[in-house]
Design an enzyme around this catalytic site. Structure first.
Site, short mmCIF file in Angstrom:
data_model
loop_
_atom_site.label_atom_id
_atom_site.label_comp_id
_atom_site.label_asym_id
_atom_site.label_seq_id
_atom_site.Cartn_x
_atom_site.Cartn_y
_atom_site.Cartn_z
N HIS A 161 0.91 -1.16 -0.06
CA HIS A 161 0.24 -0.08 0.06
C HIS A 161 1.23 1.27 0.42
O HIS A 161 0.77 2.55 -0.42
CB HIS A 161 -1.01 -0.25 0.58
CG HIS A 161 -2.03 -1.10 1.42
ND1 HIS A 161 -2.63 -1.51 2.83
CD2 HIS A 161 -2.23 -2.17 0.21
CE1 HIS A 161 -3.67 -2.45 2.19
NE2 HIS A 161 -2.97 -3.12 0.62
N HIS A 189 -9.24 -2.29 -4.94
CA HIS A 189 -8.05 -2.21 -3.96
C HIS A 189 -7.12 -3.75 -4.62
O HIS A 189 -6.16 -3.47 -4.47
CB HIS A 189 -8.51 -3.11 -2.47
CG HIS A 189 -7.29 -3.04 -1.87
ND1 HIS A 189 -7.02 -2.81 -0.77
CD2 HIS A 189 -6.44 -4.14 -1.43
CE1 HIS A 189 -5.82 -2.45 -0.67
NE2 HIS A 189 -5.43 -4.28 -1.09
N HIS A 214 -0.12 -11.05 -5.26
CA HIS A 214 0.71 -10.40 -5.23
C HIS A 214 2.00 -11.33 -5.79
O HIS A 214 3.17 -11.24 -6.59
CB HIS A 214 1.52 -9.96 -3.55
CG HIS A 214 0.44 -8.66 -2.91
ND1 HIS A 214 0.33 -7.89 -3.39
CD2 HIS A 214 -0.73 -9.65 -1.90
CE1 HIS A 214 -0.67 -7.83 -2.25
NE2 HIS A 214 -1.04 -8.55 -1.55
N ASP A 242 -3.26 -2.95 -5.68
CA ASP A 242 -1.58 -3.71 -4.39
C ASP A 242 -0.33 -3.94 -6.37
O ASP A 242 0.45 -4.25 -5.85
CB ASP A 242 -2.78 -5.29 -4.28
CG ASP A 242 -3.03 -5.37 -3.48
OD1 ASP A 242 -2.69 -4.08 -2.28
OD2 ASP A 242 -3.87 -6.14 -2.82
#
Length: 311
Positions: free
Chosen positions: A78, A240, A267, A244
């Site tokens: 973030h 979101h 991720h 990311d």
């Protein structure tokens, strides 16, 4: 030109996964420095951990960087998204523990403080990574891809993301966003991390999400949104995921010029994509940004209307 902060800014909070108190200070850094973390609580070991793709330790739920001495910093995504989205190229991140504070689960608090501090242009040209050939990685139903822009007009980074969850509160969502100046602030930075209530106990049994609350994450249970106030956007979840992705792509070290496409990616997938990209030198090149190209980068030429998104 490259940029850094005009002054230092500090943050305090809790680590999302560790549950430990966390204090962090962003400091200006010289041209060519990049984004580097310094663990202030570490003694007798190398305390510097560059935010670099080849130092990322694969993790499904956050982005963790580890240096050769084993010193690590977790949940950097973030903050990295805020730095990239606000156009900060060089900064020293002093942190007194192993995890970045989660704040409200979004990047808005980081972005707000960066904008309040202001940026200074440095006497060094900004370079970027131009995608020349498509690179793709897959794992089961998940996919992440970087491909070149079509046409000759200068373009920055476009993020195209799609998710699909069984919970009706999330469901199937997709969004495409050109990350040119201000888009991150207007469209993504206030979107919070999310999880399903059914996953919380499993995560905590693995020593994760120990600092999670209904205030720093969107928690859903079937069709219900359990977090107070509900959603900030109907498609907050996919926004979101895009946030990311921007933060994880920032570990490339330079802005990326191309299209990132993510399908159920996280991720780990984005880091595998960067590793695949840099293993194929014919798929990219480093270019020096001129004024026309700079206009298409995240954080360039922010306007007052963009700042209202995080006011």
């Amino acid at each position: 030109m490259q940029t850094t902060l005009t002054r230092h800014v500090g943050f305090t909070g809790t680590g999302l996964h560790s549950g430990r108190p966390a204090r962090l200070v962003l400091r200006p850094a010289p041209a060519g420095h990049g984004i580097v973390f310094r663990r202030m609580d570490v003694v007798g070991l190398d305390r510097l951990v560059p935010a670099r793709w080849d130092l990322v330790e694969i993790s499904p739920l956050n982005t963790r960087i580890v240096n050769a001495a084993g010193v690590s910093v977790s949940t950097i995504e973030h903050l990295m998204a805020a730095l990239s989205g606000c156009g900060v190229h060089n900064a020293l991140v002093e942190i007194d523990g192993p995890e970045v504070p989660i704040l409200d689960g979004s990047a808005a608090g980081f972005a707000r403080a960066i904008l309040a501090a202001g940026l200074v242009r440095q006497e060094a040209p900004l370079q970027a990574i131009e995608i020349l050939r498509t690179v793709e990685v897959r794992h089961g139903p998940a996919m992440a891809r970087l491909r070149p822009h079509q046409g000759d007009a200068p373009r920055g980074l476009v993020i195209d993301f799609e998710i699909d969850f069984a919970d009706p509160a999330i469901g199937h969502q997709g969004r495409v966003l050109d990350m040119a100046n201000g888009a991150f602030l207007r469209e993504l930075c206030d979107s919070r991390t999310f999880c399903r209530l059914s996953d919380v106990e499993a995560m905590q049994a693995q020593g994760l999400a120990l600092g999670g609350t209904f205030e720093n994450a969107v928690v859903v249970d079937g069709a219900k949104v359990l977090s107070p106030g509900g959603l900030r956007h109907p498609d907050e979840a996919v926004r979101h995921k895009m946030l990311d992705a921007l933060g994880d792509l920032a570990t490339a070290g330079l802005p990326i010029l191309g299209v990132y496409e993510g399908l159920r990616a996280g991720h780990a997938m984005t880091n595998r994509l960067l590793r695949a990209l840099f293993e194929r030198p014919e798929s990219w090149r480093v270019v020096t940004c001129d004024a026309a190209l700079e206009d298409h980068l995240p954080g360039s030429r922010l306007k007052p209307a963009d700042l209202a998104a995080v006011a």
